[in-house]
Scaffold this active site. Structure first.
Site, PDB file in Angstrom:
ATOM      1  N   HIS A   1      39.231  38.832  27.131  1.00 56.75           N
ATOM      2  CA  HIS A   1      40.284  39.074  28.236  1.00 56.75           C
ATOM      3  C   HIS A   1      41.697  39.067  27.648  1.00 56.75           C
ATOM      4  CE1 HIS A   1      37.528  38.529  31.615  1.00 56.75           C
ATOM      5  NE2 HIS A   1      36.806  38.011  30.712  1.00 56.75           N
TER       6      HIS A   1
ATOM      7  N   LYS B   1      51.600  35.227  40.213  1.00 54.05           N
ATOM      8  CA  LYS B   1      50.629  35.094  39.029  1.00 54.05           C
ATOM      9  C   LYS B   1      50.901  34.211  38.325  1.00 54.05           C
ATOM     10  CE  LYS B   1      52.038  39.410  37.823  1.00 54.05           C
ATOM     11  NZ  LYS B   1      51.274  40.139  37.184  1.00 54.05           N
ATOM     12  N   ARG B   2      50.170  33.819  37.265  1.00 50.09           N
ATOM     13  CA  ARG B   2      50.562  32.208  36.457  1.00 50.09           C
ATOM     14  C   ARG B   2      51.835  32.555  35.743  1.00 50.09           C
ATOM     15  NH1 ARG B   2      46.596  28.061  35.552  1.00 50.09           N
ATOM     16  NH2 ARG B   2      48.238  27.451  34.101  1.00 50.09           N
TER      17      ARG B   2
ATOM     18  N   LYS C   1      54.540  37.487  30.905  1.00 45.97           N
ATOM     19  CA  LYS C   1      54.396  38.264  32.480  1.00 45.97           C
ATOM     20  C   LYS C   1      56.065  38.523  32.699  1.00 45.97           C
ATOM     21  CE  LYS C   1      49.926  36.011  33.500  1.00 45.97           C
ATOM     22  NZ  LYS C   1      49.218  37.254  33.714  1.00 45.97           N
TER      23      LYS C   1
ATOM     24  N   THR D   1      44.829  41.940  37.661  1.00 41.30           N
ATOM     25  CA  THR D   1      43.909  42.335  38.833  1.00 41.30           C
ATOM     26  C   THR D   1      44.800  41.867  40.201  1.00 41.30           C
ATOM     27  OG1 THR D   1      43.046  39.882  38.790  1.00 41.30           O
ATOM     28  CG2 THR D   1      41.616  41.812  37.795  1.00 41.30           C
TER      29      THR D   1
ATOM     30  N   LYS E   1      45.050  44.344  43.921  1.00 46.67           N
ATOM     31  CA  LYS E   1      44.833  43.982  45.327  1.00 46.67           C
ATOM     32  C   LYS E   1      46.345  44.346  46.188  1.00 46.67           C
ATOM     33  CE  LYS E   1      42.497  40.058  43.160  1.00 46.67           C
ATOM     34  NZ  LYS E   1      42.857  38.737  42.267  1.00 46.67           N
TER      35      LYS E   1
HETATM   36  N1  LIG Z   1      42.313  34.603  29.970  1.00 45.18           N
HETATM   37  N2  LIG Z   1      42.801  35.588  30.244  1.00 45.18           N
HETATM   38  N3  LIG Z   1      42.820  36.672  30.424  1.00 45.18           N
HETATM   39  C1  LIG Z   1      43.400  37.311  31.734  1.00 45.18           C
HETATM   40  C2  LIG Z   1      43.839  36.263  32.744  1.00 45.18           C
HETATM   41  N4  LIG Z   1      44.932  35.409  32.288  1.00 45.18           N
HETATM   42  O1  LIG Z   1      42.954  35.328  33.191  1.00 45.18           O
HETATM   43  O2  LIG Z   1      42.070  37.592  32.173  1.00 45.18           O
HETATM   44  C3  LIG Z   1      42.222  38.676  33.406  1.00 45.18           C
HETATM   45  C4  LIG Z   1      40.792  39.023  33.899  1.00 45.18           C
HETATM   46  O3  LIG Z   1      40.344  39.697  33.001  1.00 45.18           O
HETATM   47  C5  LIG Z   1      43.129  39.750  33.107  1.00 45.18           C
HETATM   48  O4  LIG Z   1      43.167  40.451  34.088  1.00 45.18           O
HETATM   49  C6  LIG Z   1      44.334  39.184  32.676  1.00 45.18           C
HETATM   50  O5  LIG Z   1      45.363  40.399  31.917  1.00 45.18           O
HETATM   51  C7  LIG Z   1      44.362  38.326  31.281  1.00 45.18           C
HETATM   52  O6  LIG Z   1      45.338  37.552  30.919  1.00 45.18           O
END
Ligand SMILES: [N-]=[N+]=N[C@]1([C@H](N)O)O[C@H](CO)[C@@H](O)[C@H](O)[C@H]1O
Length: 839
Positions: A374, A565-566, A571, A673, A677
């Site tokens: 990820h 987002k976090r 970001k 994601t 949304k």
């Molecule tokens: N760990 N991790 N990765 C992430 C997110 N931060 O949770 O996974 C998400 C789910 O795959 C991604 O959409 C996102 O880009 C990626 O940074």
């Protein structure tokens, strides 16, 4: 002989079963009965929470038949199970999602209102289980919803943290973390399964021996053993009979009290096992990406993985199978490297416990696992110091050494004499303290490796896992992320969902590609008007929420520009702030400037130890205080930071956005994601050529997407030729003015040093290229402002964004996993009416 009285009465008066009936009268009685018999309350003393629990149990009763029916069919038919191993699940609040998936929302709404209660108030009572950090955890839950809705047999294995992701409060502009006591009022959506408890070993040492047949065996003599108790939560499919399970493990001490130690007066020693064991699943590590190599984190990972694999083997053997066909019956997906110790654990169970020879054990293991990466961020790649690893998991280290030996033999065959290849592919990083590379273990031990968006999967093959791709190209694939339209449309945005269904029917909820039919209505001015009215209504609702929570008045007629987002430097929330300050400066220089009024809405948590991220939160709130109270600005700019961003708040925010900020440095956001949304709910995206933004733009059409910024290859060139952020600072007056204003202390009561660390990281490094993308971003934002002035055209673009989001349903992602990695297919469930059957 006359039949008994109640039978006579029953024949006259049809009384539905209290636990399954759906008539308003039955539902009202069920809620009243549950208030009395479960909550032990009568109306006069009942709290809102009591009524919420009574309602929750009433709804739970009506899903249990599906759940137990599903279980029975899976057992009977010996189905192949998808087992999703994830250290994080962000399920969100259950109540409304279950009402929608059961198709009983309307009945319940009526029954609650006829009971003199307010359904929305009860809905707002529910505490969401925040057992995840961000995208990775939410993706796991979207996938669980799609697996059930597609009738794919599955179990979601994870950890039942007592404390989830911290609650966020903002004090004087700063993030403050509050313990998330999500379980304190009880959780009606889970059932404990102590009968399925398993034991997990830690520490100690191994010893080899010859068994009765003279075979060489190894036994692990642990220092301590912990008990794992599973708690099951039903995961309903949408309007199908399938209800899969999310099985989350809690740790307990095998022995709550060590009398030996007590008797020798070691009172603390007598309970420290208990304390340790219970601490294991006490709290979620609040880091999204950057990992902290803490021993407890590895203990948590090994604990839930060992519990889960032992559980799978028990289920398999109980069905009379041998482990020879384990891989045919279990498709185990590793949600990033967090559960990747599973590769060594399945080998240990097969060899040491079930006495399989190495080769057969390895064949089963590699066939069983799939691995999803990820992130490309180097600081997010898990690697454990050998010392810590061997101390905690001595047998696994031996097994990893053997896996590595056999793997490097393969490498030597392909690259004879190439030591560089050997060290770069090795599961052991020989540098410094020596580390176990968890991503390498996952790659070697899985038959498929995938990224989460096309660009990300390509970059995986070109950079992070380049050597593995060259060695094992057949293992690599891509499955672009998706989101469930049930929670992120039907639950979150009922008004827009009803408008869509009024035009194209409801099939889009199960088959999101059907949204394309909306294009047929784009020239219908009335429909565009309705579209705008729905958006304005949900913006009004969010404006009310912002006023109630923060006392800030925002206009629903302004452009809602949203970034939730976090908090992370890649970001680039601070690039968004530079745009706001630039607009502020423009108005200050020209008070009559005609700009499109904007409300900038931020939300997101920063990892407690991530100081730069926390500084960005402070900067957003500090700029907001000045901008929101500057009479010269008036209504033209408003800045809002929504505290405690989570799934529940996301359900309020995504439907209300006009503009979705997806502005990460190209090559850094694996997928995203939230971007999906937002577009699904009719927001337009301003974004970089990164992650799933690229595929969203492909689907919705580049004319309906506001693209800006350097692409990955341009970034590589810029870095290669030497990137000096000062060049941009000195050559761009608006950028310089914005930076200097922050530096002057203008937003921090004259304290010019408050944001020094953040500003210096930009002026002297700017690793995430904010300065390089600044002008392109500003210009793009100007295009957005111009576009928003033409509401008819904006509405067309908004409708097309929604209409063309079919690809980004998590149903599509799950179908791809089933075809490309898991080789599983749906098992429809016929309802067996337990009540009648057992009548
Ligand atoms: N760990 N991790 N990765 C992430 C997110 N931060 O949770 O996974 C998400 C789910 O795959 C991604 O959409 C996102 O880009 C990626 O940074």
């Amino acid at each position: 002989m006359n039949p008994p009285l109640n039978q006579m009465l029953q024949s006259q008066i049809q009384i539905e079963d209290d636990r399954t009936g759906l008539s308003i009268e039955t539902l009202r009685r069920a809620i009243a009965d549950n208030l009395f018999y479960i909550q032990g309350k009568f109306p006069a003393i009942a709290t809102k929470h009591d009524y919420y629990m009574a309602l929750a149990y009433t709804v739970r009763d009506r899903l249990l038949h599906r759940w137990l029916n599903t279980l029975e069919v899976y057992l009977k038919q010996d189905v192949k199970l998808v087992c999703y191993l994830s250290a994080e699940y962000l399920v969100g609040p259950h109540l409304v999602n279950n009402l929608i998936n059961l198709g009983i929302y309307e009945q319940i709404r009526q029954a609650v209102e006829e009971s003199g209660l307010n359904l929305q108030q009860l809905i707002n009572t529910e505490e969401e289980p925040g057992l995840g950090n961000g995208g990775l955890g939410r993706l796991a839950s979207c996938y669980m919803d799609s697996l059930a809705s597609l009738e794919i047999p599955a179990i979601g294995y994870g950890i039942r943290y007592e404390f989830g992701i911290f609650d966020q409060e903002i004090k004087d502009g700063w993030q403050v973390e509050i313990t998330d006591k999500w379980l304190q009022d009880g959780n009606p959506w889970e059932i404990a399964r102590p009968e399925a408890a398993v034991s997990v070993k830690f520490g100690g040492h191994t010893e080899s021996y010859l068994d009765d047949q003279g075979n060489y065996r190894v036994r692990w003599l642990p220092e301590y053993i912990v008990k794992g108790i599973p708690y099951d939560t039903p995961i309903l499919g949408y309007k199908v009979n399938t209800a899969n399970s999310m099985r989350l493990w809690t740790s307990e001490a095998c022995e709550s009290f060590d009398f030996q130690r007590f008797n020798v007066g070691d009172y603390y020693g007598a309970v420290d096992r208990k304390v340790f064991s219970e601490n294991l699943t006490k709290v979620l590590y609040p880091n999204d990406e950057p990992i902290k190599g803490k021993e407890l984190r590895l203990q948590q990972q090994y604990f839930f993985v060992s519990c889960s694999l032992q559980d799978m083997i028990r289920i398999h053997l109980n069905e009379g199978n041998t482990l020879d066909n384990f891989a045919e019956k279990f498709a185990v997906q590793l949600n990033d490297t967090h559960p990747s110790i599973g590769v060594a654990e399945l080998m240990r169970l097969l060899i040491d416990v079930h006495y399989y020879p190495w080769e057969k054990a390895w064949e089963i293991t590699e066939k069983t696992f799939g691995f999803t990466n990820h992130t490309l961020l180097p600081e997010a790649l898990e690697r454990w110091p050998l010392g810590l690893f061997g101390h905690l998991l001595p047998r696994h280290l031996e097994i990893i050494y053997e896996i590595n030996k056999r793997f490097l033999d393969q490498v030597r065959l392909k690259y004879p004499g190439n030591n560089e290849k050997l060290s770069s592919l090795s599961l052991i990083d020989e540098r410094g303290d020596k580390y176990v590379r968890m991503a390498h273990l996952a790659c070697v031990g899985s038959h498929k490796i995938n990224g989460v968006a096309q660009l990300h999967s390509e970059l995986l093959k070109k950079t992070l896992l380049k050597d593995f791709y060259e060695l094992l190209p057949e293992k690599f694939t891509n499955v672009t992320n998706g989101v469930t339209p049930r929670r992120w449309m039907v639950v979150s945005n009922p008004e827009l969902s009803q408008l869509i269904s009024s035009k194209i029917g409801e099939n889009w909820i199960k088959n999101l590609d059907e949204l394309r039919k909306l294009e047929g209505f784009i020239d219908d001015g009335g429909f565009r008007q309705q579209w705008r009215e729905v958006k304005r209504k949900v913006k009004q609702d969010l404006a009310q929420y912002i006023h109630d929570k923060l006392g800030i008045i925002v206009s629903p007629d302004s452009l809602f520009d949203v970034q939730v987002k976090r908090l992370h430097e890649y970001k680039r929330q601070h690039l968004n702030v530079l745009h706001i300050i630039t607009l502020y400066n423009r108005i200050k220089q020209n008070p009559n400037l005609d700009i499109t009024p904007r409300t900038f809405i931020f939300g997101g948590k920063a990892a407690p130890g991530y100081h730069q991220a926390k500084l960005i939160i402070k900067l957003i709130n500090s700029v907001g205080d000045i901008v929101n109270h500057d009479p010269e600005i008036g209504e033209r700019l408003k800045v809002v930071f929504l505290p405690d961003y989570n799934v529940t708040l996301g359900q309020r925010v995504y439907p209300a956005a006009d503009l979705s900020e997806q502005i990460s440095t190209a090559g850094k956001e694996a997928s995203g994601t939230g971007n999906m949304k937002f577009s699904l709910n009719g927001a337009l995206t301003i974004g970089t050529f990164d992650g799933a933004n690229i595929e969203i733009r492909e689907e919705v059409g580049e004319e309906n997407f506001f693209l800006f910024g350097l692409k990955t290859e341009e970034i590589d060139q810029l870095r290669a030729q030497g990137y000096n952020p000062q060049d941009y600072y000195n050559s761009n007056p608006e950028l310089k003015a914005a930076i200097d204003l922050i530096n002057s202390g203008f937003f921090s009561h004259g304290d010019g040093g408050l944001f020094q660390l953040l500003i210096n990281s930009l002026l002297y490094l700017d690793h995430y290229l904010l300065f390089a993308d600044y002008q392109s971003y500003l210009d793009c934002q100007e295009r957005v402002s111009q576009a928003y002035k033409d509401q008819e055209h904006w509405t067309r673009m908004s409708i097309l964004n929604t209409a063309r989001m079919g690809k980004f349903s998590s149903d599509r992602s799950i179908r791809e996993y089933c075809d490309k990695i898991w080789n599983t297919s749906p098992v429809p469930i016929q309802m067996k009416d337990y009540v009648q059957a057992d009548g």
